[in-house]
Design a protein around this motif. Structure first.
Motif, PDB file in Angstrom:
ATOM      1  N   UNK A  94       0.841  -1.199   0.000  1.00 33.63           N
ATOM      2  CA  UNK A  94       0.000   0.000   0.000  1.00 33.63           C
ATOM      3  C   UNK A  94       0.871   1.242   0.000  1.00 33.63           C
ATOM      4  N   UNK A  95       0.576   2.174  -0.908  1.00 34.23           N
ATOM      5  CA  UNK A  95       1.382   3.383  -1.029  1.00 34.23           C
ATOM      6  C   UNK A  95       0.613   4.590  -0.503  1.00 34.23           C
ATOM      7  N   UNK A  96       1.280   5.391   0.341  1.00 32.01           N
ATOM      8  CA  UNK A  96       0.756   6.673   0.774  1.00 32.01           C
ATOM      9  C   UNK A  96       1.501   7.763  -0.006  1.00 32.01           C
ATOM     10  N   UNK A  97       0.791   8.692  -0.556  1.00 33.49           N
ATOM     11  CA  UNK A  97       1.457   9.762  -1.286  1.00 33.49           C
ATOM     12  C   UNK A  97       2.358  10.566  -0.353  1.00 33.49           C
ATOM     13  N   UNK A  98       3.571  10.916  -0.785  1.00 36.49           N
ATOM     14  CA  UNK A  98       4.442  11.769   0.040  1.00 36.49           C
ATOM     15  C   UNK A  98       3.881  13.174   0.203  1.00 36.49           C
ATOM     16  N   UNK A  99       2.853  13.523  -0.596  1.00 38.46           N
ATOM     17  CA  UNK A  99       2.232  14.837  -0.444  1.00 38.46           C
ATOM     18  C   UNK A  99       1.270  14.883   0.738  1.00 38.46           C
ATOM     19  N   UNK A 100       1.090  13.757   1.415  1.00 39.57           N
ATOM     20  CA  UNK A 100       0.370  13.777   2.690  1.00 39.57           C
ATOM     21  C   UNK A 100       1.345  14.341   3.721  1.00 39.57           C
ATOM     22  N   UNK A 101       1.514  15.637   3.678  1.00 37.37           N
ATOM     23  CA  UNK A 101       2.483  16.315   4.534  1.00 37.37           C
ATOM     24  C   UNK A 101       2.123  17.787   4.610  1.00 37.37           C
ATOM     25  N   UNK A 102       2.721  18.476   5.543  1.00 41.85           N
ATOM     26  CA  UNK A 102       2.576  19.928   5.629  1.00 41.85           C
ATOM     27  C   UNK A 102       3.595  20.586   4.703  1.00 41.85           C
ATOM     28  N   UNK A 103       3.212  21.708   4.147  1.00 40.73           N
ATOM     29  CA  UNK A 103       4.100  22.395   3.217  1.00 40.73           C
ATOM     30  C   UNK A 103       5.459  22.693   3.840  1.00 40.73           C
ATOM     31  N   UNK A 104       5.457  22.990   5.140  1.00 41.62           N
ATOM     32  CA  UNK A 104       6.741  23.384   5.730  1.00 41.62           C
ATOM     33  C   UNK A 104       7.755  22.244   5.784  1.00 41.62           C
ATOM     34  N   UNK A 143       2.644  -0.525  12.221  1.00 42.74           N
ATOM     35  CA  UNK A 143       2.698  -1.243  10.948  1.00 42.74           C
ATOM     36  C   UNK A 143       2.314  -0.332   9.789  1.00 42.74           C
ATOM     37  N   UNK A 144       1.307   0.499   9.987  1.00 42.02           N
ATOM     38  CA  UNK A 144       0.915   1.468   8.964  1.00 42.02           C
ATOM     39  C   UNK A 144       2.038   2.444   8.695  1.00 42.02           C
ATOM     40  N   UNK A 145       2.703   2.896   9.757  1.00 43.59           N
ATOM     41  CA  UNK A 145       3.816   3.839   9.602  1.00 43.59           C
ATOM     42  C   UNK A 145       4.977   3.216   8.838  1.00 43.59           C
ATOM     43  N   UNK A 146       5.287   1.968   9.135  1.00 40.34           N
ATOM     44  CA  UNK A 146       6.386   1.293   8.431  1.00 40.34           C
ATOM     45  C   UNK A 146       6.054   1.099   6.959  1.00 40.34           C
ATOM     46  N   UNK A 147       4.785   0.810   6.671  1.00 36.79           N
ATOM     47  CA  UNK A 147       4.362   0.689   5.269  1.00 36.79           C
ATOM     48  C   UNK A 147       4.558   2.008   4.536  1.00 36.79           C
ATOM     49  N   UNK A 148       4.181   3.106   5.181  1.00 38.32           N
ATOM     50  CA  UNK A 148       4.394   4.434   4.588  1.00 38.32           C
ATOM     51  C   UNK A 148       5.878   4.668   4.305  1.00 38.32           C
TER      52      UNK A 148
END
Length: 473
Positions: free
Chosen positions: A1-11, A51-56
């Motif tokens: 499962x891939x989480x987009x790296x754009x799931x982040x704050x601009x800063x 586990x979710x964090x490691x997948x990310x």
């Protein structure tokens, strides 16, 4: 499962670009993820989301469309956009196992890598760990209140979007709520799915009895009838018992009835009496409608006869006094060879510097006595003086007769997992076992016992020295 790296704050992106321009991006860095206050004004939290964090982290990469979007912002230089093409997380993660009971100020995740990668993952890790730990903790409280009764997670329609709904089901399972109405979560995480029918099913038919008969005809071995559409005791229960008799005559049994409004303690007592008098002693009573640990406690104190609780909004949203969000933070504790300290006028918010280990002192019977945060290479001995992390003038000693065990292990090295994932059942069992080892006062909902978390003399002395250096500077 891939989480987009754009799931982040601009800063996170602007700092990443800045570190690259300043030539700092490859500097070794260490960050700690922790929280200060237990959620729900409770006595503990249940760690979840690893586990979710490691997948990310394992799948962290920017694709062409994401880089094109960032280019279109007209904020970043070409060199930075090119840098992102090969950007990955190749660091180390140290953490407790999911289902571990944890407390304020303890390092949950420690993230080590170069400054670029360790800084960038801040927002996503906080998003994952904060939410799932909050929900696992709420679920543990609800399951504890329910005692021998079962609990079903009913919260999808009130959860924070589709992804939040699945995270709720997963985290709630770890906390002890081992079934869900969320079919997607059932498939994704192999969680048992449960459900009944809505009031609209009853209203779609000419009358309540016809609706019950139709549902029982389609699901003769799994019918739980919702009995409060019109009048719970004078109509719903009477009709449900009629259908239960018809099912039995055909060789089937009514699984139960569901109460979704009104005085759940009173109605459950009356429903139990009516079912028993009619000979349906095995039929279950399900109660829903804004249920949480406090409502369950009240129902039980008033002699309620509920077998299964359906818990939705207040579980899925982490609702409750002192709830709504876990206040997890992510702080730099070492850069290069230098330990780092964030200090404010409030000593309670001063961070704990440098690499650390997290120890738990256990009695001979496995009961939890206290936790100790120490420097990674510090030798900790029984009887040694340890300090209150928020009040350096308060200290105690590690009691004799205890054994010390490390709560955290390296879960990821060079961007790869160091072991296989545990099953949700294993994580839920760990949570249940650990809660059973806590001082009973920690499980209280009102004015719980404060479990002792201390820092070693090594951290205590280092923090005071760094504070003094900062003041002089």
């Amino acid at each position: 499962m891939r989480f987009s790296p754009l799931i982040t704050d601009l800063y996170e992106l602007t700092m990443l670009a800045g570190y690259l321009e300043e030539g700092m991006h490859e500097t070794p860095a260490v960050f700690d993820l922790f929280y200060r206050q237990n959620p729900f004004k409770g006595g503990y939290a249940v760690f979840a989301g690893l586990d979710t964090a490691l997948t990310y982290l394992e799948n962290l990469a920017f694709d062409k469309e994401e880089i094109a979007y960032l280019k279109g912002l007209n904020l970043f230089r070409p060199r930075f956009l090119e840098f992102l093409r090969d950007f990955r997380f190749r660091g180390r993660i140290t953490a407790p196992a999911e289902g571990t009971v944890v407390f304020g100020n303890e390092p949950l995740l420690t993230v080590e890598g170069n400054l670029a990668e360790a800084q960038f993952v801040e927002t996503a890790l906080l998003n994952i760990i904060n939410f799932q730990t909050l929900i696992a903790t709420k679920a543990a409280r609800i399951a504890h209140a329910a005692g021998n009764a079962k609990v079903i997670e009913f919260g999808l329609r009130r959860a924070q979007g589709p992804d939040g709904g699945s995270s709720v089901a997963r985290a709630a399972y770890i906390g002890g709520v081992r079934s869900t109405s969320n079919v997607m979560a059932g498939m994704q995480y192999d969680i048992p799915v449960k459900g009944t029918h809505a009031h609209s099913w009853i209203m779609a038919f000419p009358d309540e009895l016809t609706a019950f008969r139709a549902y029982a005809d389609v699901f003769p071995d799994s019918s739980i009838l919702l009995v409060d559409t019109y009048d719970t005791l004078k109509s719903g229960m009477v009709n449900a018992i009629t259908v239960a008799g018809e099912l039995r005559a055909k060789g089937h049994e009514l699984v139960g009835v569901r109460l979704d409004s009104g005085d759940l303690a009173y109605l459950s007592r009356q429903a139990r009496r009516m079912l028993d008098e009619a000979g349906f002693t095995e039929a279950k009573i399900v109660a829903s409608n804004e249920v949480d640990e406090y409502v369950i406690e009240s129902i039980l104190s008033e002699g309620g006869k509920v077998d299964i609780y359906g818990v939705g909004t207040k579980l899925a949203t982490g609702m409750g006094d002192g709830g709504g969000a876990l206040g997890g933070v992510y702080k730099l504790v070492r850069i290069g060879a230098e330990p780092k300290l964030k200090v404010t006028s409030d000593i309670a918010k001063a961070t704990l510097p440098d690499r650390k280990k997290l120890l738990r002192a256990l009695s001979e019977d496995g009961s939890c006595i206290m936790d100790i945060i120490a420097l990674a290479d510090e030798k900790i001995e029984i009887g040694r003086k340890v300090y209150n992390p928020v009040n350096p003038l308060q200290f105690t000693h590690i009691p004799t007769g205890v054994r010390l065990t490390e709560l955290r292990t390296v879960a990821m090295e060079e961007g790869k997992r160091t072991g296989s994932s545990s099953t949700l059942d294993q994580l839920a069992d760990r949570c249940r076992q650990q809660l059973a080892c806590l001082p009973q006062g920690c499980l209280r909902f009102i004015n719980p016992h404060t479990y002792k978390v201390s820092i070693s003399s090594g951290i205590h002395d280092l923090r005071l020295r760094l504070m003094e250096e900062l003041q002089q500077a």
